[in-house]
Design a protein around this motif. Structure first.
Motif, PDB file in Angstrom:
ATOM      1  N   ILE A 115       0.825  -1.204   0.000  1.00 20.97           N
ATOM      2  CA  ILE A 115       0.000   0.000   0.000  1.00 20.97           C
ATOM      3  C   ILE A 115       0.862   1.258   0.000  1.00 20.97           C
ATOM      4  N   VAL A 116       1.928   1.259   0.773  1.00 24.82           N
ATOM      5  CA  VAL A 116       2.826   2.416   0.784  1.00 24.82           C
ATOM      6  C   VAL A 116       3.384   2.666  -0.611  1.00 24.82           C
ATOM      7  N   ILE A 117       3.848   1.612  -1.263  1.00 23.00           N
ATOM      8  CA  ILE A 117       4.418   1.772  -2.606  1.00 23.00           C
ATOM      9  C   ILE A 117       3.338   2.165  -3.608  1.00 23.00           C
ATOM     10  N   THR A 118       2.137   1.657  -3.430  1.00 17.14           N
ATOM     11  CA  THR A 118       1.013   2.058  -4.282  1.00 17.14           C
ATOM     12  C   THR A 118       0.765   3.561  -4.157  1.00 17.14           C
ATOM     13  N   LEU A 119       0.728   4.049  -2.941  1.00 12.55           N
ATOM     14  CA  LEU A 119       0.482   5.471  -2.713  1.00 12.55           C
ATOM     15  C   LEU A 119       1.572   6.327  -3.354  1.00 12.55           C
ATOM     16  N   ILE A 154       0.819  12.728  -4.844  1.00 16.86           N
ATOM     17  CA  ILE A 154       0.892  12.153  -3.498  1.00 16.86           C
ATOM     18  C   ILE A 154       2.356  11.851  -3.173  1.00 16.86           C
ATOM     19  N   GLY A 155       2.965  12.715  -2.405  1.00 18.50           N
ATOM     20  CA  GLY A 155       4.358  12.533  -2.029  1.00 18.50           C
ATOM     21  C   GLY A 155       4.492  11.915  -0.644  1.00 18.50           C
ATOM     22  N   ASN A 156       5.724  11.725  -0.227  1.00 18.82           N
ATOM     23  CA  ASN A 156       5.975  11.089   1.062  1.00 18.82           C
ATOM     24  C   ASN A 156       5.346  11.856   2.223  1.00 18.82           C
ATOM     25  N   LYS A 157       5.446  13.182   2.190  1.00 22.31           N
ATOM     26  CA  LYS A 157       4.909  13.970   3.290  1.00 22.31           C
ATOM     27  C   LYS A 157       3.393  13.863   3.364  1.00 22.31           C
ATOM     28  N   THR A 158       2.749  13.788   2.205  1.00 20.37           N
ATOM     29  CA  THR A 158       1.287  13.616   2.195  1.00 20.37           C
ATOM     30  C   THR A 158       0.916  12.261   2.770  1.00 20.37           C
ATOM     31  N   ILE A 159       1.678  11.236   2.397  1.00 22.89           N
ATOM     32  CA  ILE A 159       1.385   9.892   2.904  1.00 22.89           C
ATOM     33  C   ILE A 159       1.541   9.846   4.420  1.00 22.89           C
ATOM     34  N   SER A 174       1.711  12.516   6.707  1.00 17.98           N
ATOM     35  CA  SER A 174       0.970  13.469   7.531  1.00 17.98           C
ATOM     36  C   SER A 174      -0.515  13.544   7.233  1.00 17.98           C
ATOM     37  N   LYS A 175      -0.904  13.246   5.991  1.00 15.51           N
ATOM     38  CA  LYS A 175      -2.317  13.403   5.625  1.00 15.51           C
ATOM     39  C   LYS A 175      -3.057  12.071   5.523  1.00 15.51           C
ATOM     40  N   ILE A 176      -2.319  10.995   5.303  1.00 13.69           N
ATOM     41  CA  ILE A 176      -2.956   9.681   5.156  1.00 13.69           C
ATOM     42  C   ILE A 176      -2.644   8.804   6.368  1.00 13.69           C
ATOM     43  N   GLY A 177      -1.354   8.556   6.601  1.00 15.99           N
ATOM     44  CA  GLY A 177      -0.984   7.683   7.707  1.00 15.99           C
ATOM     45  C   GLY A 177      -1.471   8.176   9.052  1.00 15.99           C
ATOM     46  N   SER A 178      -1.558   9.486   9.208  1.00 17.36           N
ATOM     47  CA  SER A 178      -1.941  10.045  10.507  1.00 17.36           C
ATOM     48  C   SER A 178      -3.419   9.855  10.838  1.00 17.36           C
ATOM     49  N   ILE A 179      -4.244   9.542   9.838  1.00 14.89           N
ATOM     50  CA  ILE A 179      -5.676   9.391  10.113  1.00 14.89           C
ATOM     51  C   ILE A 179      -6.166   7.958   9.959  1.00 14.89           C
ATOM     52  N   ASN A 200      16.822 -10.031  -4.865  1.00 14.39           N
ATOM     53  CA  ASN A 200      17.211 -10.296  -3.477  1.00 14.39           C
ATOM     54  C   ASN A 200      17.372  -8.993  -2.686  1.00 14.39           C
ATOM     55  N   VAL A 201      16.545  -8.031  -2.994  1.00 12.97           N
ATOM     56  CA  VAL A 201      16.535  -6.742  -2.305  1.00 12.97           C
ATOM     57  C   VAL A 201      15.306  -6.689  -1.404  1.00 12.97           C
ATOM     58  N   GLY A 202      15.520  -6.368  -0.139  1.00 14.98           N
ATOM     59  CA  GLY A 202      14.419  -6.292   0.808  1.00 14.98           C
ATOM     60  C   GLY A 202      13.811  -4.907   0.865  1.00 14.98           C
ATOM     61  N   ILE A 203      12.679  -4.801   1.550  1.00 13.15           N
ATOM     62  CA  ILE A 203      11.956  -3.534   1.676  1.00 13.15           C
ATOM     63  C   ILE A 203      11.492  -3.371   3.113  1.00 13.15           C
ATOM     64  N   ILE A 204      11.703  -2.172   3.667  1.00 16.07           N
ATOM     65  CA  ILE A 204      11.070  -1.813   4.925  1.00 16.07           C
ATOM     66  C   ILE A 204      10.479  -0.414   4.761  1.00 16.07           C
ATOM     67  N   THR A 205       9.383  -0.160   5.447  1.00 17.52           N
ATOM     68  CA  THR A 205       8.754   1.150   5.384  1.00 17.52           C
ATOM     69  C   THR A 205       8.678   1.761   6.782  1.00 17.52           C
ATOM     70  N   TYR A 206       8.275   2.990   6.808  1.00 19.68           N
ATOM     71  CA  TYR A 206       8.129   3.738   8.060  1.00 19.68           C
ATOM     72  C   TYR A 206       7.229   3.014   9.054  1.00 19.68           C
ATOM     73  N   TYR A 207       6.333   2.184   8.545  1.00 16.36           N
ATOM     74  CA  TYR A 207       5.352   1.514   9.389  1.00 16.36           C
ATOM     75  C   TYR A 207       5.774   0.122   9.824  1.00 16.36           C
ATOM     76  N   ASP A 208       6.987  -0.287   9.486  1.00 20.31           N
ATOM     77  CA  ASP A 208       7.482  -1.607   9.870  1.00 20.31           C
ATOM     78  C   ASP A 208       8.296  -1.531  11.158  1.00 20.31           C
ATOM     79  N   GLU A 209       8.270  -2.600  11.939  1.00 23.19           N
ATOM     80  CA  GLU A 209       9.020  -2.648  13.191  1.00 23.19           C
ATOM     81  C   GLU A 209      10.519  -2.526  12.959  1.00 23.19           C
ATOM     82  N   GLU A 210      10.994  -2.990  11.810  1.00 22.08           N
ATOM     83  CA  GLU A 210      12.431  -2.981  11.531  1.00 22.08           C
ATOM     84  C   GLU A 210      12.958  -1.587  11.180  1.00 22.08           C
TER      85      GLU A 210
END
Length: 325
Positions: free
Chosen positions: A10-14, A20-25, A27-32, A81-91
């Motif tokens: 979903i993060v990559i989709t957004l 829709i930039g990172n700050k929008t995701i 502050s405007k989406i993730g925060s609600i 063989n490249v992994g992905i982590i996002t702001y919302y992941d524990e890692e």
């Protein structure tokens, strides 16, 4: 920290949606977000409740196409063989949640692609930065200090560029230490920049190090990316060490981010007349005299480590001769 859950897909989709930039995701989406959004259907349902012209201009078909692109990005990462982590992941590294730009504004990476040992993120980092054209003593200093800090248990963070960045990575590898490279391109081997450091990138991964990037597989290196990643080197680190730099140049992006975040800034202090008069050392001199950078000599590792670990650096002085004279 309890965070709303947006899945990686979903993060990559957004990120693929126009306007829709990172700050929008963040502050405007993730925060609600009140409950998990992990599937396309979840996102479509959530999107229908968003208000504002920016969101209303994006149709369901736009979101579905963005999701198709996101799935391709994830698939290519898996193939490489490249992994992905996002702001919302524990890692996700906690220190990067406070990452600032040169002006002191919070500017965190929403997504990190990685290749190698993700546990390197658990090791406190020191950013080692500087010119692409160091003097012979600059090369010596970069490798020496990086090796010494690595032996003290620090992760040497740099950007894989030729010159001082290379000395940081090489210095750590020489003592079997951990080093991390923040890149401004995709992490597939074909996209690695600069090409002359491709083998170094592979050595880093092979020796329990880490490659990180904000950019997906196949993304080439651009000027904007090079500037943007400088904040990340400073952001991932407890302190920054300037090996050699001119008064102006790319090094100053990470320097300014370090100063803005109120982290310790060190600059190697040279004693050799040839180095002192060299164009690529004038930045070191300026940072020490005008910007509060802490001068670092070869016998100052213990003092520097004490500063980084919390000792009042104003009480620390280094008066002995330098190796780099």
């Amino acid at each position: 920290m309890k965070l709303p859950i947006l899945s990686q897909e979903i993060v990559i989709t957004l990120q693929q949606l126009e306007g829709i930039g990172n700050k929008t995701i963040l502050s405007k989406i993730g925060s609600i977000v009140c409950s998990s959004i992990s599937t396309l259907d979840d996102l479509l349902s959530f999107w229908g409740n968003l208000k504002g012209k920016k969101f209303e201009a994006i149709s369901n078909d736009d979101i579905k196409e963005a999701n198709r692109i996101a799935k391709r990005i994830i698939s290519r990462a898996v193939d490489e063989n490249v992994g992905i982590i996002t702001y919302y992941d524990e890692e996700y590294p906690e220190i990067l949640r406070q990452c600032t730009d040169e002006k002191g504004k919070i500017d965190v990476p929403l997504i990190l692609y990685y290749r190698g040992n993700l546990k390197a993120l658990q090791i406190p980092g020191i950013a080692v930065i500087g010119t692409r054209e160091p003097t012979p003593n600059g090369v010596k200093a970069g490798e020496y200090f990086s090796g010494e800090f690595a032996k003290q248990g620090f992760n040497i963070v740099s950007g894989l560029a030729v010159g001082c960045d290379t000395t940081g990575h090489v210095g750590a590898l020489k003592v079997n230490g951990v080093t991390t490279a923040f890149l401004a391109n995709g992490l597939d081997w074909e996209s690695i920049y600069p090409k002359e450091n491709l083998e170094l990138a592979k050595r880093i991964v092979a020796n329990n190090g880490l490659l990180l990037s904000e950019y997906p597989i196949g993304q080439s290196c651009g000027r904007y990316g090079l500037v943007a990643r400088d904040r990340l080197q400073a952001g991932l680190s407890k302190a920054t060490l300037v090996v050699q730099t001119g008064v102006t140049g790319g090094t100053m992006h990470a320097v300014n981010a370090t100063i803005a975040s109120k982290k310790p800034l060190f600059a190697v202090e040279y004693r050799n007349d040839v180095d002192i008069s060299h164009e690529k050392v004038q930045g070191n001199i300026m940072l020490i005299r005008e910007k509060g950078a802490i001068p670092l000599r070869s016998n100052g590792i213990d003092s520097a480590v004490a500063i980084i670990r919390g000792t009042d650096y104003k009480q620390v002085t280094v008066t002995q001769p330098s190796l780099f004279d």
